[in-house]
Motif scaffolding. Structure first.
Motif, PDB file in Angstrom:
ATOM      1  N   UNK A  72      -1.390  -0.963  -5.790  1.00 54.29           N
ATOM      2  CA  UNK A  72      -0.610  -0.900  -7.039  1.00 54.29           C
ATOM      3  C   UNK A  72       0.739  -1.591  -6.882  1.00 54.29           C
ATOM      4  N   UNK A  73       1.392  -1.362  -5.737  1.00 54.60           N
ATOM      5  CA  UNK A  73       2.676  -2.017  -5.513  1.00 54.60           C
ATOM      6  C   UNK A  73       2.515  -3.532  -5.481  1.00 54.60           C
ATOM      7  N   UNK A  74       1.462  -3.997  -4.849  1.00 56.39           N
ATOM      8  CA  UNK A  74       1.227  -5.444  -4.807  1.00 56.39           C
ATOM      9  C   UNK A  74       0.948  -5.995  -6.202  1.00 56.39           C
ATOM     10  N   UNK A  75       0.264  -5.208  -7.037  1.00 55.90           N
ATOM     11  CA  UNK A  75       0.000  -5.655  -8.410  1.00 55.90           C
ATOM     12  C   UNK A  75       1.303  -5.802  -9.185  1.00 55.90           C
ATOM     13  N   UNK A  93      14.174  -4.407  -6.313  1.00 56.15           N
ATOM     14  CA  UNK A  93      13.139  -3.396  -6.128  1.00 56.15           C
ATOM     15  C   UNK A  93      13.782  -2.062  -5.737  1.00 56.15           C
ATOM     16  N   UNK A  94      13.408  -1.016  -6.445  1.00 52.80           N
ATOM     17  CA  UNK A  94      13.953   0.315  -6.180  1.00 52.80           C
ATOM     18  C   UNK A  94      12.955   1.114  -5.351  1.00 52.80           C
ATOM     19  N   UNK A  95      13.243   1.234  -4.069  1.00 53.03           N
ATOM     20  CA  UNK A  95      12.410   1.991  -3.140  1.00 53.03           C
ATOM     21  C   UNK A  95      10.929   1.581  -3.220  1.00 53.03           C
ATOM     22  N   UNK A  96      10.625   0.316  -2.927  1.00 56.66           N
ATOM     23  CA  UNK A  96       9.251  -0.179  -3.088  1.00 56.66           C
ATOM     24  C   UNK A  96       8.244   0.438  -2.126  1.00 56.66           C
ATOM     25  N   UNK A  97       8.712   1.140  -1.073  1.00 53.19           N
ATOM     26  CA  UNK A  97       7.777   1.717  -0.098  1.00 53.19           C
ATOM     27  C   UNK A  97       7.625   3.229  -0.249  1.00 53.19           C
ATOM     28  N   UNK A  98       8.247   3.819  -1.254  1.00 52.55           N
ATOM     29  CA  UNK A  98       8.154   5.268  -1.445  1.00 52.55           C
ATOM     30  C   UNK A  98       6.705   5.699  -1.664  1.00 52.55           C
ATOM     31  N   UNK A  99       6.313   6.777  -1.005  1.00 47.06           N
ATOM     32  CA  UNK A  99       4.977   7.381  -1.102  1.00 47.06           C
ATOM     33  C   UNK A  99       3.878   6.545  -0.451  1.00 47.06           C
ATOM     34  N   UNK A 100       4.245   5.465   0.232  1.00 50.64           N
ATOM     35  CA  UNK A 100       3.235   4.658   0.914  1.00 50.64           C
ATOM     36  C   UNK A 100       3.147   5.062   2.383  1.00 50.64           C
ATOM     37  N   UNK A 101       1.948   4.975   2.963  1.00 51.53           N
ATOM     38  CA  UNK A 101       1.826   5.255   4.392  1.00 51.53           C
ATOM     39  C   UNK A 101       2.409   4.083   5.180  1.00 51.53           C
ATOM     40  N   UNK A 102       2.484   4.258   6.496  1.00 53.55           N
ATOM     41  CA  UNK A 102       3.164   3.276   7.338  1.00 53.55           C
ATOM     42  C   UNK A 102       2.552   1.883   7.209  1.00 53.55           C
ATOM     43  N   UNK A 103       1.222   1.808   7.185  1.00 55.48           N
ATOM     44  CA  UNK A 103       0.556   0.508   7.087  1.00 55.48           C
ATOM     45  C   UNK A 103       0.948  -0.221   5.808  1.00 55.48           C
ATOM     46  N   UNK A 104       0.929   0.502   4.682  1.00 53.35           N
ATOM     47  CA  UNK A 104       1.239  -0.135   3.405  1.00 53.35           C
ATOM     48  C   UNK A 104       2.734  -0.428   3.258  1.00 53.35           C
ATOM     49  N   UNK A 105       3.583   0.376   3.890  1.00 51.38           N
ATOM     50  CA  UNK A 105       5.017   0.059   3.893  1.00 51.38           C
ATOM     51  C   UNK A 105       5.264  -1.306   4.526  1.00 51.38           C
ATOM     52  N   UNK A 106       4.689  -1.509   5.700  1.00 53.74           N
ATOM     53  CA  UNK A 106       4.865  -2.788   6.403  1.00 53.74           C
ATOM     54  C   UNK A 106       4.236  -3.925   5.614  1.00 53.74           C
TER      55      UNK A 106
END
Length: 269
Positions: free
Chosen positions: A145-148, A163-176
């Protein structure tokens, strides 16, 4: 010329003063990250820089011009913002979402063109979303969803992305994954990236420029290796820590004090 500037900026919600007479210059073509404790005004500042919040006092300058005096479509061609936790209408596909990024370029005289199609396809390719183009956004994983949503901002073809906290609620893999994508956009296309991050170590790894906010003002700013130290972390986050060097990237690495299972200096370990 700076990408964005604030001059004597004062922001508030009702009677609560959030930012007070703040002067800030965002370097063009670099990644800038806002850090600070909860409620310090990071997201509020980001929203005001995107003209989503009217200043109580002072101004925001976009490429040297007061953003409040620019036409909405003109701003949208220069600056895109991805708020925290955006929600797409039910059933909207990835392709339909990304196409909305072309709205600033549409008018009753100028309808959808081959150029619009090319830009949308490039945005899908850059975010590796081509195979998911026909999937509903609400059916995707958090990282997808973030990539979309990032693909939609790319379709706007702006030089500046907030971007406001684009990695919030994502696991480590998706954060990176998300931060690597933003890093590549900056490296390859020289996009100016401005974002709020809570993870101080990731902020140090990806940012060229860090802005630490405390007590409604800038506490410190500059390259992570120049400003991140134990004193700053104590003052800004009220946390004791050790700051060492990331063995992979050479950037500051914050190790917080606190309780936990310690295996150091134990017999037989």
């Amino acid at each position: 010329m700076h990408a964005l500037e604030t001059k004597d900026l004062k922001l508030s919600y009702g009677d609560s003063l959030i930012i007070d007479e703040l002067n800030l210059h965002i370097p063009k073509g670099e990644i800038t990250v806002f850090i600070g404790g909860n409620g310090c005004g990071k997201s509020t500042l980001l929203r005001s820089m995107a003209r989503l919040l009217k200043p109580q006092q002072g101004s925001v300058l976009l490429e040297g011009h007061s953003i409040s005096r620019l036409a909405t479509k003109e701003v949208a061609k220069k600056l895109a913002i991805l708020p925290q936790g955006p929600i797409a209408p039910e059933g909207l596909t990835v392709l339909q979402l990304v196409k909305q990024g072309r709205y600033p370029y549409q008018s009753w005289l100028k309808q959808w063109t081959e150029e619009d199609e090319r830009v949308v396809n490039n945005a899908l390719q850059s975010t590796r979303m081509e195979e998911l183009a026909d999937k509903p956004v609400d059916s995707l994983s958090g990282g997808q969803r973030q990539r979309a949503w990032i693909a939609m901002t790319l379709a706007q073809q702006t030089e500046i992305i907030l971007l406001d906290e684009p990695t919030t609620y994502l696991d480590m893999t998706h954060q990176i994954e998300i931060l690597d994508l933003l890093f590549e956009l900056n490296e390859k296309e020289k996009r100016t990236i401005i974002m709020v991050l809570h993870d101080l170590n990731l902020a140090c790894r990806y940012a060229h420029h860090i802005v630490a906010i405390k007590d409604k003002k800038i506490f410190a700013e500059g390259k992570p290796e120049h400003v991140i130290n134990c004193d700053l972390v104590k003052n800004v986050f009220d946390m004791n820590c050790e700051v060492t060097i990331d063995p992979l990237f050479g950037t500051p690495l914050c190790i917080p004090h606190g309780k936990g299972r310690c295996i150091l200096n134990r017999v037989g370990v």
